[in-house]
Design a protein around this motif. Structure first.
Motif, PDB file in Angstrom:
ATOM      1  N   GLN A  41       0.829  -1.206   0.000  1.00 44.31           N
ATOM      2  CA  GLN A  41       0.000   0.000   0.000  1.00 44.31           C
ATOM      3  C   GLN A  41       0.864   1.257   0.000  1.00 44.31           C
ATOM      4  OE1 GLN A  41      -3.176  -0.442  -0.646  1.00 44.31           O
ATOM      5  NE2 GLN A  41      -3.184   1.794  -0.960  1.00 44.31           N
ATOM      6  N   ALA A  42       1.959   1.233   0.755  1.00 43.16           N
ATOM      7  CA  ALA A  42       2.860   2.396   0.795  1.00 43.16           C
ATOM      8  C   ALA A  42       3.477   2.626  -0.586  1.00 43.16           C
ATOM      9  CB  ALA A  42       3.950   2.177   1.846  1.00 43.16           C
ATOM     10  N   VAL A  43       3.877   1.534  -1.239  1.00 44.23           N
ATOM     11  CA  VAL A  43       4.435   1.664  -2.587  1.00 44.23           C
ATOM     12  C   VAL A  43       3.375   2.232  -3.532  1.00 44.23           C
ATOM     13  CG1 VAL A  43       5.376   0.395  -4.565  1.00 44.23           C
ATOM     14  CG2 VAL A  43       6.097  -0.191  -2.241  1.00 44.23           C
ATOM     15  N   HIS A  44       2.163   1.727  -3.364  1.00 43.36           N
ATOM     16  CA  HIS A  44       1.071   2.182  -4.227  1.00 43.36           C
ATOM     17  C   HIS A  44       0.836   3.683  -4.081  1.00 43.36           C
ATOM     18  CE1 HIS A  44      -3.154   1.771  -5.955  1.00 43.36           C
ATOM     19  NE2 HIS A  44      -2.355   1.241  -6.852  1.00 43.36           N
ATOM     20  N   GLU A  45       0.953   4.187  -2.851  1.00 44.15           N
ATOM     21  CA  GLU A  45       0.793   5.635  -2.623  1.00 44.15           C
ATOM     22  C   GLU A  45       1.910   6.419  -3.313  1.00 44.15           C
ATOM     23  OE1 GLU A  45       0.406   6.399   1.582  1.00 44.15           O
ATOM     24  OE2 GLU A  45      -1.212   4.906   1.716  1.00 44.15           O
ATOM     25  N   ALA A  46       3.113   5.870  -3.262  1.00 45.50           N
ATOM     26  CA  ALA A  46       4.230   6.547  -3.937  1.00 45.50           C
ATOM     27  C   ALA A  46       4.030   6.523  -5.458  1.00 45.50           C
ATOM     28  CB  ALA A  46       5.553   5.884  -3.560  1.00 45.50           C
ATOM     29  N   VAL A  47       3.495   5.405  -5.962  1.00 49.11           N
ATOM     30  CA  VAL A  47       3.213   5.310  -7.399  1.00 49.11           C
ATOM     31  C   VAL A  47       2.175   6.359  -7.800  1.00 49.11           C
ATOM     32  CG1 VAL A  47       2.242   3.834  -9.217  1.00 49.11           C
ATOM     33  CG2 VAL A  47       3.867   2.878  -7.572  1.00 49.11           C
ATOM     34  N   ALA A  48       1.146   6.496  -6.963  1.00 49.44           N
ATOM     35  CA  ALA A  48       0.099   7.484  -7.256  1.00 49.44           C
ATOM     36  C   ALA A  48       0.684   8.892  -7.295  1.00 49.44           C
ATOM     37  CB  ALA A  48      -1.013   7.391  -6.210  1.00 49.44           C
ATOM     38  N   ALA A  49       1.763   9.117  -6.524  1.00 52.07           N
ATOM     39  CA  ALA A  49       2.418  10.431  -6.521  1.00 52.07           C
ATOM     40  C   ALA A  49       3.446  10.551  -7.643  1.00 52.07           C
ATOM     41  CB  ALA A  49       3.063  10.678  -5.156  1.00 52.07           C
ATOM     42  N   GLY A  50       3.567   9.529  -8.483  1.00 55.08           N
ATOM     43  CA  GLY A  50       4.424   9.644  -9.662  1.00 55.08           C
ATOM     44  C   GLY A  50       5.733   8.880  -9.596  1.00 55.08           C
ATOM     45  N   GLN A  51       6.047   8.257  -8.454  1.00 60.03           N
ATOM     46  CA  GLN A  51       7.316   7.524  -8.328  1.00 60.03           C
ATOM     47  C   GLN A  51       7.228   6.197  -9.091  1.00 60.03           C
ATOM     48  OE1 GLN A  51      10.168   8.497  -6.979  1.00 60.03           O
ATOM     49  NE2 GLN A  51      11.182   6.542  -7.262  1.00 60.03           N
ATOM     50  N   ARG A  52       8.306   5.830  -9.796  1.00 61.51           N
ATOM     51  CA  ARG A  52       8.261   4.597 -10.589  1.00 61.51           C
ATOM     52  C   ARG A  52       9.359   3.588 -10.242  1.00 61.51           C
ATOM     53  NH1 ARG A  52       3.980   6.139 -11.057  1.00 61.51           N
ATOM     54  NH2 ARG A  52       2.769   6.670 -12.914  1.00 61.51           N
ATOM     55  N   ALA A  53      10.447   4.029  -9.605  1.00 62.70           N
ATOM     56  CA  ALA A  53      11.568   3.111  -9.325  1.00 62.70           C
ATOM     57  C   ALA A  53      11.638   2.825  -7.829  1.00 62.70           C
ATOM     58  CB  ALA A  53      12.880   3.729  -9.807  1.00 62.70           C
ATOM     59  N   PHE A  54      11.697   1.527  -7.484  1.00 56.94           N
ATOM     60  CA  PHE A  54      11.677   1.098  -6.085  1.00 56.94           C
ATOM     61  C   PHE A  54      12.807   0.123  -5.798  1.00 56.94           C
ATOM     62  CE2 PHE A  54       7.506   2.608  -7.125  1.00 56.94           C
ATOM     63  CZ  PHE A  54       7.173   3.390  -6.022  1.00 56.94           C
ATOM     64  N   GLY A  55      13.361   0.239  -4.585  1.00 57.00           N
ATOM     65  CA  GLY A  55      14.454  -0.634  -4.176  1.00 57.00           C
ATOM     66  C   GLY A  55      14.030  -1.552  -3.042  1.00 57.00           C
ATOM     67  N   GLU A  56      14.430  -2.808  -3.137  1.00 57.94           N
ATOM     68  CA  GLU A  56      14.109  -3.804  -2.108  1.00 57.94           C
ATOM     69  C   GLU A  56      15.374  -4.541  -1.685  1.00 57.94           C
ATOM     70  OE1 GLU A  56      11.290  -4.681  -0.547  1.00 57.94           O
ATOM     71  OE2 GLU A  56      10.084  -3.121  -1.501  1.00 57.94           O
ATOM     72  N   ASN A  57      15.464  -4.862  -0.391  1.00 59.47           N
ATOM     73  CA  ASN A  57      16.641  -5.552   0.155  1.00 59.47           C
ATOM     74  C   ASN A  57      16.439  -7.031   0.404  1.00 59.47           C
ATOM     75  OD1 ASN A  57      16.986  -2.732   0.913  1.00 59.47           O
ATOM     76  ND2 ASN A  57      18.833  -3.505   1.928  1.00 59.47           N
ATOM     77  N   TYR A  58      15.191  -7.403   0.672  1.00 62.46           N
ATOM     78  CA  TYR A  58      14.924  -8.781   1.090  1.00 62.46           C
ATOM     79  C   TYR A  58      14.166  -9.466  -0.029  1.00 62.46           C
ATOM     80  CZ  TYR A  58      16.006  -6.272   5.325  1.00 62.46           C
ATOM     81  OH  TYR A  58      16.613  -5.449   6.242  1.00 62.46           O
ATOM     82  N   LEU A  59      14.714 -10.592  -0.484  1.00 53.40           N
ATOM     83  CA  LEU A  59      14.231 -11.198  -1.719  1.00 53.40           C
ATOM     84  C   LEU A  59      12.750 -11.566  -1.674  1.00 53.40           C
ATOM     85  CD1 LEU A  59      14.813 -12.128  -4.494  1.00 53.40           C
ATOM     86  CD2 LEU A  59      15.758 -14.239  -3.563  1.00 53.40           C
ATOM     87  N   GLN A  60      12.355 -12.353  -0.669  1.00 50.11           N
ATOM     88  CA  GLN A  60      10.966 -12.815  -0.667  1.00 50.11           C
ATOM     89  C   GLN A  60       9.991 -11.647  -0.532  1.00 50.11           C
ATOM     90  OE1 GLN A  60      10.213 -15.983  -1.535  1.00 50.11           O
ATOM     91  NE2 GLN A  60       8.237 -15.006  -1.835  1.00 50.11           N
ATOM     92  N   GLU A  61      10.344 -10.727   0.362  1.00 48.37           N
ATOM     93  CA  GLU A  61       9.496  -9.538   0.533  1.00 48.37           C
ATOM     94  C   GLU A  61       9.375  -8.770  -0.793  1.00 48.37           C
ATOM     95  OE1 GLU A  61      10.950  -6.706   3.486  1.00 48.37           O
ATOM     96  OE2 GLU A  61       9.741  -5.129   2.546  1.00 48.37           O
ATOM     97  N   GLY A  62      10.487  -8.637  -1.485  1.00 49.67           N
ATOM     98  CA  GLY A  62      10.485  -7.894  -2.743  1.00 49.67           C
ATOM     99  C   GLY A  62       9.645  -8.579  -3.810  1.00 49.67           C
ATOM    100  N   VAL A  63       9.837  -9.894  -3.943  1.00 49.03           N
ATOM    101  CA  VAL A  63       9.093 -10.631  -4.966  1.00 49.03           C
ATOM    102  C   VAL A  63       7.588 -10.568  -4.677  1.00 49.03           C
ATOM    103  CG1 VAL A  63       8.676 -12.949  -5.898  1.00 49.03           C
ATOM    104  CG2 VAL A  63      11.025 -12.128  -5.592  1.00 49.03           C
ATOM    105  N   ASP A  64       7.226 -10.712  -3.395  1.00 53.57           N
ATOM    106  CA  ASP A  64       5.801 -10.620  -3.023  1.00 53.57           C
ATOM    107  C   ASP A  64       5.240  -9.237  -3.370  1.00 53.57           C
ATOM    108  OD1 ASP A  64       5.942 -13.186  -2.033  1.00 53.57           O
ATOM    109  OD2 ASP A  64       6.021 -12.590   0.084  1.00 53.57           O
ATOM    110  N   LYS A  65       6.051  -8.207  -3.120  1.00 52.84           N
ATOM    111  CA  LYS A  65       5.572  -6.840  -3.367  1.00 52.84           C
ATOM    112  C   LYS A  65       5.428  -6.564  -4.864  1.00 52.84           C
ATOM    113  CE  LYS A  65       7.377  -4.511  -0.004  1.00 52.84           C
ATOM    114  NZ  LYS A  65       8.416  -3.681   0.660  1.00 52.84           N
ATOM    115  N   ILE A  66       6.354  -7.081  -5.644  1.00 53.78           N
ATOM    116  CA  ILE A  66       6.265  -6.896  -7.102  1.00 53.78           C
ATOM    117  C   ILE A  66       4.942  -7.482  -7.601  1.00 53.78           C
ATOM    118  CG2 ILE A  66       7.266  -7.622  -9.323  1.00 53.78           C
ATOM    119  CD1 ILE A  66      10.046  -7.484  -7.900  1.00 53.78           C
ATOM    120  N   ARG A  67       4.640  -8.684  -7.101  1.00 52.35           N
ATOM    121  CA  ARG A  67       3.392  -9.341  -7.506  1.00 52.35           C
ATOM    122  C   ARG A  67       2.173  -8.539  -7.017  1.00 52.35           C
ATOM    123  NH1 ARG A  67       4.132 -14.531  -5.378  1.00 52.35           N
ATOM    124  NH2 ARG A  67       5.594 -14.821  -7.089  1.00 52.35           N
ATOM    125  N   ALA A  68       2.238  -8.072  -5.762  1.00 48.51           N
ATOM    126  CA  ALA A  68       1.103  -7.340  -5.190  1.00 48.51           C
ATOM    127  C   ALA A  68       0.826  -6.052  -5.972  1.00 48.51           C
ATOM    128  CB  ALA A  68       1.384  -7.017  -3.721  1.00 48.51           C
TER     129      ALA A  68
END
Ligand SMILES: *Cc1c(COP(=O)(O)O)cnc(C)c1O
Length: 233
Positions: A41-68
């Protein structure tokens, strides 16, 4: 109300100000929003504000978020892996991310190249350099960098773009600058040596100004956008 849109604006303003201070173009520096520990949801809010590039440190968390984010109907986003890489965990990185900032060994680079699915763009790579000596265990040693860079540049499914570092935390602006200047000097050497690099990934929430003044082309900013992180036990 979420603070994410206004935080993004404030961070962008400080990047533009630091670039101006250094006589650099305002669009010479890209903002990578580091969303580790924050939910889709936090990423989604940043996307709504125009942000397009995101960084992730933890693999499983990142993969889940990409899918979400896909399931939330987000537009095409650029995902950067910026965490430590275990050699048995390269495949999901190669399959899901656009960039990797933390390559420090040839073996990892080879695996990422082999495992990059056919039909996807080359995986964009930064080599992580240890510019803090014994204070850090991560990153290739400066004297081993050139050999690694030439090997990685030759791998078919990777595009070597530049260097990344996480210097020892320093309070003073001049100290922060000195560390970034070291990374920049290594980058300039590799370019002089014929590698077509265009990326210096350096600077976080607390040392962004020093990094931009020293030539950062990507700053990786988390807490100044999303707030303080709370780590699970
Ligand atoms: C967490 C993290 C960041 C962002 O740090 P902040 O201090 O929250 O801006 C940047 N780069 C890397 C590699 C990180 O792990």
């Amino acid at each position: 109300m979420s603070l994410i849109p206004q935080n993004l604006q404030a961070v962008t303003a400080s990047i533009v100000a630091a670039a101006a201070e250094a006589g650099r173009a305002p669009d010479a520096v890209r903002l990578l929003a580091v969303s580790k520990t924050f939910g889709p949801q936090a990423v989604h809010e940043a996307v709504a504000a125009g942000q397009r590039a995101f960084g992730e440190n933890y693999l499983q968390e990142g993969v889940d978020k990409i899918r979400a984010l896909k399931e939330l109907g987000a537009p095409a986003l650029e995902w950067h892996f910026i965490g430590p890489i275990q050699s048995n965990k390269t495949r999901p990185i190669a399959e899901n991310f656009d960039w990797v900032h933390t390559v420090e060994r040839e073996k990892i680079a080879q695996r990422l190249s082999e495992q990059r699915p056919e039909g996807m763009a080359p995986l964009q790579i930064c080599l992580q350099v240890n510019i803090s000596g014994e204070a850090s265990k991560s990153g290739v040693a400066p004297h081993e960098l050139a050999a690694l860079a030439h090997k990685v540049a030759a791998l078919p499914n990777l595009a070597l773009r530049g260097l990344m570092a996480i210097p020892e935390p320093a309070e003073q602006f001049e100290q922060q600058r000195a560390a970034f200047a070291q990374l920049r000097a290594l980058y300039e050497q590799l370019r002089a040596d014929g590698l077509a690099l265009d990326t210096l990934s350096m600077g976080m929430s607390s040392d962004l100004r020093a990094a931009v003044v020293e030539g950062a082309t990507i700053v990786r900013v988390g807490s100044a956008i999303f707030g303080a992180r709370q780590y699970k036990e």
